[in-house]
Write a protein that holds these residues in place. Structure first.
Motif, mmCIF file in Angstrom:
data_model
loop_
_atom_site.group_PDB
_atom_site.id
_atom_site.type_symbol
_atom_site.label_atom_id
_atom_site.label_comp_id
_atom_site.label_asym_id
_atom_site.label_seq_id
_atom_site.Cartn_x
_atom_site.Cartn_y
_atom_site.Cartn_z
ATOM 1 N N LEU A 1 -9.402 -4.850 -0.727
ATOM 2 C CA LEU A 1 -9.042 -4.551 -2.274
ATOM 3 C C LEU A 1 -8.520 -2.687 -1.833
ATOM 4 O O LEU A 1 -9.277 -2.311 -1.578
ATOM 5 C CB LEU A 1 -11.208 -4.000 -2.991
ATOM 6 N N THR A 2 -7.812 -2.492 -2.977
ATOM 7 C CA THR A 2 -7.496 -1.321 -3.439
ATOM 8 C C THR A 2 -6.966 -0.985 -5.263
ATOM 9 O O THR A 2 -6.742 -2.221 -5.582
ATOM 10 C CB THR A 2 -6.435 -1.668 -2.599
ATOM 11 N N ILE A 3 -7.461 0.020 -5.556
ATOM 12 C CA ILE A 3 -7.002 0.437 -6.579
ATOM 13 C C ILE A 3 -6.427 1.190 -6.771
ATOM 14 O O ILE A 3 -6.222 2.619 -5.854
ATOM 15 C CB ILE A 3 -8.364 1.288 -7.212
ATOM 16 N N TYR A 4 -4.950 1.616 -7.582
ATOM 17 C CA TYR A 4 -3.766 2.493 -7.601
ATOM 18 C C TYR A 4 -3.242 3.196 -8.733
ATOM 19 O O TYR A 4 -4.083 2.143 -10.221
ATOM 20 C CB TYR A 4 -2.445 1.188 -7.256
ATOM 21 N N SER A 5 -3.502 4.032 -8.641
ATOM 22 C CA SER A 5 -3.071 4.902 -10.909
ATOM 23 C C SER A 5 -1.923 4.960 -11.156
ATOM 24 O O SER A 5 -1.013 4.461 -10.913
ATOM 25 C CB SER A 5 -2.991 6.391 -10.109
ATOM 26 N N LEU B 1 1.285 -1.606 -0.253
ATOM 27 C CA LEU B 1 -0.107 0.137 -0.030
ATOM 28 C C LEU B 1 0.601 1.307 -0.710
ATOM 29 O O LEU B 1 0.369 2.425 -1.161
ATOM 30 C CB LEU B 1 -1.486 -0.274 1.217
ATOM 31 N N PHE B 2 1.762 1.348 0.924
ATOM 32 C CA PHE B 2 2.168 2.588 0.430
ATOM 33 C C PHE B 2 3.418 2.474 -0.518
ATOM 34 O O PHE B 2 3.796 4.211 -1.137
ATOM 35 C CB PHE B 2 4.229 2.571 1.973
ATOM 36 N N SER B 3 3.779 1.596 -1.269
ATOM 37 C CA SER B 3 4.838 1.919 -2.788
ATOM 38 C C SER B 3 3.702 2.053 -3.684
ATOM 39 O O SER B 3 4.356 2.712 -4.257
ATOM 40 C CB SER B 3 5.528 0.306 -2.656
ATOM 41 N N ILE B 4 2.459 2.146 -3.833
ATOM 42 C CA ILE B 4 1.221 2.024 -4.513
ATOM 43 C C ILE B 4 0.683 3.180 -4.295
ATOM 44 O O ILE B 4 0.164 3.948 -5.307
ATOM 45 C CB ILE B 4 0.935 1.563 -5.247
ATOM 46 N N GLY B 5 0.965 4.025 -2.778
ATOM 47 C CA GLY B 5 0.541 5.050 -2.560
ATOM 48 C C GLY B 5 -1.375 4.954 -2.718
ATOM 49 O O GLY B 5 -1.514 6.319 -3.094
ATOM 50 N N SER B 6 -1.761 3.644 -2.357
ATOM 51 C CA SER B 6 -3.346 3.660 -2.153
ATOM 52 C C SER B 6 -3.664 2.809 -1.061
ATOM 53 O O SER B 6 -2.699 2.484 -0.077
ATOM 54 C CB SER B 6 -3.194 2.793 -3.119
ATOM 55 N N ASN B 7 -4.764 3.222 -0.078
ATOM 56 C CA ASN B 7 -6.002 2.769 0.780
ATOM 57 C C ASN B 7 -6.099 1.503 0.517
ATOM 58 O O ASN B 7 -6.950 1.742 -1.100
ATOM 59 C CB ASN B 7 -5.921 3.714 1.380
ATOM 60 N N VAL B 8 -6.835 1.258 1.154
ATOM 61 C CA VAL B 8 -8.119 0.018 0.931
ATOM 62 C C VAL B 8 -9.489 0.771 1.016
ATOM 63 O O VAL B 8 -9.038 1.474 1.848
ATOM 64 C CB VAL B 8 -7.993 -1.135 2.688
ATOM 65 N N ILE B 9 -10.216 0.230 0.063
ATOM 66 C CA ILE B 9 -11.151 0.713 0.096
ATOM 67 C C ILE B 9 -11.805 0.020 0.352
ATOM 68 O O ILE B 9 -12.315 -0.737 1.003
ATOM 69 C CB ILE B 9 -12.026 0.112 -1.753
ATOM 70 N N LYS B 10 -12.418 0.421 2.041
ATOM 71 C CA LYS B 10 -13.433 -0.113 3.007
ATOM 72 C C LYS B 10 -15.222 0.881 2.557
ATOM 73 O O LYS B 10 -16.030 -0.130 3.427
ATOM 74 C CB LYS B 10 -13.152 0.663 4.600
ATOM 75 N N ASN B 11 -14.856 2.002 2.136
ATOM 76 C CA ASN B 11 -16.576 2.227 2.065
ATOM 77 C C ASN B 11 -16.911 3.304 0.414
ATOM 78 O O ASN B 11 -15.666 3.963 0.252
ATOM 79 C CB ASN B 11 -16.748 3.137 3.000
ATOM 80 N N PRO B 12 -17.323 2.146 -0.354
ATOM 81 C CA PRO B 12 -17.500 1.980 -1.371
ATOM 82 C C PRO B 12 -18.222 3.619 -1.511
ATOM 83 O O PRO B 12 -19.184 4.014 -1.148
ATOM 84 C CB PRO B 12 -18.037 1.011 -2.707
ATOM 85 N N THR B 13 -17.503 4.128 -3.335
ATOM 86 C CA THR B 13 -18.055 5.525 -3.168
ATOM 87 C C THR B 13 -18.809 6.186 -4.683
ATOM 88 O O THR B 13 -18.871 6.958 -4.751
ATOM 89 C CB THR B 13 -16.735 6.557 -3.282
ATOM 90 N N ASN B 14 -18.282 4.852 -5.268
ATOM 91 C CA ASN B 14 -19.188 4.602 -6.633
ATOM 92 C C ASN B 14 -18.949 3.479 -6.941
ATOM 93 O O ASN B 14 -19.194 2.530 -6.158
ATOM 94 C CB ASN B 14 -17.873 5.127 -7.343
ATOM 95 N N GLU B 15 -20.110 3.145 -8.266
ATOM 96 C CA GLU B 15 -20.897 2.258 -8.455
ATOM 97 C C GLU B 15 -19.443 1.274 -9.276
ATOM 98 O O GLU B 15 -19.583 -0.199 -9.205
ATOM 99 C CB GLU B 15 -21.643 2.192 -9.853
ATOM 100 N N SER B 16 -18.430 1.363 -10.024
ATOM 101 C CA SER B 16 -17.436 0.952 -10.306
ATOM 102 C C SER B 16 -16.735 0.322 -8.710
ATOM 103 O O SER B 16 -16.894 -1.427 -9.239
ATOM 104 C CB SER B 16 -16.515 1.344 -10.902
ATOM 105 N N GLU B 17 -16.431 0.774 -7.923
ATOM 106 C CA GLU B 17 -16.329 0.028 -6.616
ATOM 107 C C GLU B 17 -16.933 -0.567 -6.039
ATOM 108 O O GLU B 17 -16.792 -2.170 -5.216
ATOM 109 C CB GLU B 17 -15.281 1.182 -5.622
#
Length: 294
Positions: A96-100, A59-75
């Motif tokens: 689950l995490t999504i990274y850019s 998570l630190f390496s990709i600069g992302s966070n775990v998705i705990k509460n989905p914010t959109n339909e895709s998540e």
């Protein structure tokens, strides 16, 4: 747990044999004990610390966070897919995490099946259809269900132990061939140029051989993860996902520490295929067509 026990027993058995050989070649008992302790501490210790911290490091390496509460339909849809496939494989739903990243990629990590993480790149989500995304998730789910992360760590730990044990033991013996060296000197006291140079040289040599073994296992597990995905979502969908990766060149936008985890990590211009963590995509596709690992 059985997997860990078997690896530890195997490691102890071979180390015991090496100790017997070392004893008859003239290495003192206190030096043998030192070799065993240092081998385990630096070999297994480093590998398991890396495994225990793998999620945080990722998570630190990709600069992302775990998705705990989905914010959109895709998540929301992605989390539903994870839950459904988790039930099929009888494992706890991974985080689950999504990274850019523009590259089409994904990876799974974690110290155990019930504490794992699946990361998906934005490039993958933008360029793949839903069936292909399901296939990629199923591939990563299979890695988790098969316990690939712990197996990889155990293999690396065993090999690291032998690299340390053999390189320092052999360096000690050869450095004592010099008449100017005190043969009764312990490994703790060994600081001579001959000993240090030999240790470094042998660690590189044995480490290279160890890499062949770990990368061989890494390539094999990719075939089984592809096959596991094909069983969950269908062969056609997994083939389609791999083909999509094939036609979109892999972009090195992920830290080197995570590349062995990624589903797409084959570089055509690699120096040696024996060092590759993943088989070529076209070989993986052919294996699915032939149902070699199903």
């Amino acid at each position: 747990m059985i997997r860990v026990l078997l690896f530890v027993v195997t490691n102890l058995s071979v180390i015991s044999l090496l100790c017997i050989i070392a004893f008859f070649t003239g290495i003192q008992t206190n030096n043998i004990i030192y070799l065993i302790i240092s081998g385990f501490l630096f070999g297994f210790g480093g590998a398991f610390i890396s495994l225990l911290l793998s999620k945080k490091i990722a998570l630190f390496s990709i600069g992302s966070n775990v998705i705990k509460n989905p914010t959109n339909e895709s998540e929301m849809w992605l989390l539903k897919v994870l839950k459904k496939q988790s039930k099929q494989l009888n494992i706890k739903t991974p985080d689950l995490t999504i990274y850019s990243s523009n590259s089409i990629n994904a990876f799974a990590t974690g110290s155990k099946k019930d504490s794992s993480l699946i990361a998906l790149s934005t490039g993958l989500l933008n360029k793949m259809n839903k069936n292909e995304i399901k296939a990629v998730i199923a591939h990563e789910m299979t890695h988790i269900a098969n316990g690939d992360m712990i197996t990889m760590t155990l293999i690396q730990g065993v090999l690291n132990t032998f690299v340390i044990f053999l390189s320092r033991g052999i360096a000690y013996l050869f450095s004592n061939l010099d008449s100017n060296n005190n043969s009764s000197q312990s490994i703790f006291q060994k600081t001579g140029a001959v000993y240090l140079i030999l240790t470094i040289f042998l660690e590189i040599m044995f480490g290279t051989i160890a890499s062949f073994i770990t990368m061989w296992f890494s390539r094999r597990r990719e075939f089984y993860a592809d096959a596991g995905s094909a069983k969950i979502v269908g062969v056609e969908n997994m083939i389609s996902a791999l083909q999509k990766m094939q036609y979109n060149p892999y972009s090195l936008e992920i830290p080197k520490t995570l590349t062995t985890l990624c589903i797409n990590n084959y570089e055509q211009n690699s120096f040696l295929s024996l060092f590759m963590s993943h088989p070529p995509l076209h070989v993986r596709i052919q294996a699915l067509y032939k149902k070699t690992y199903m």
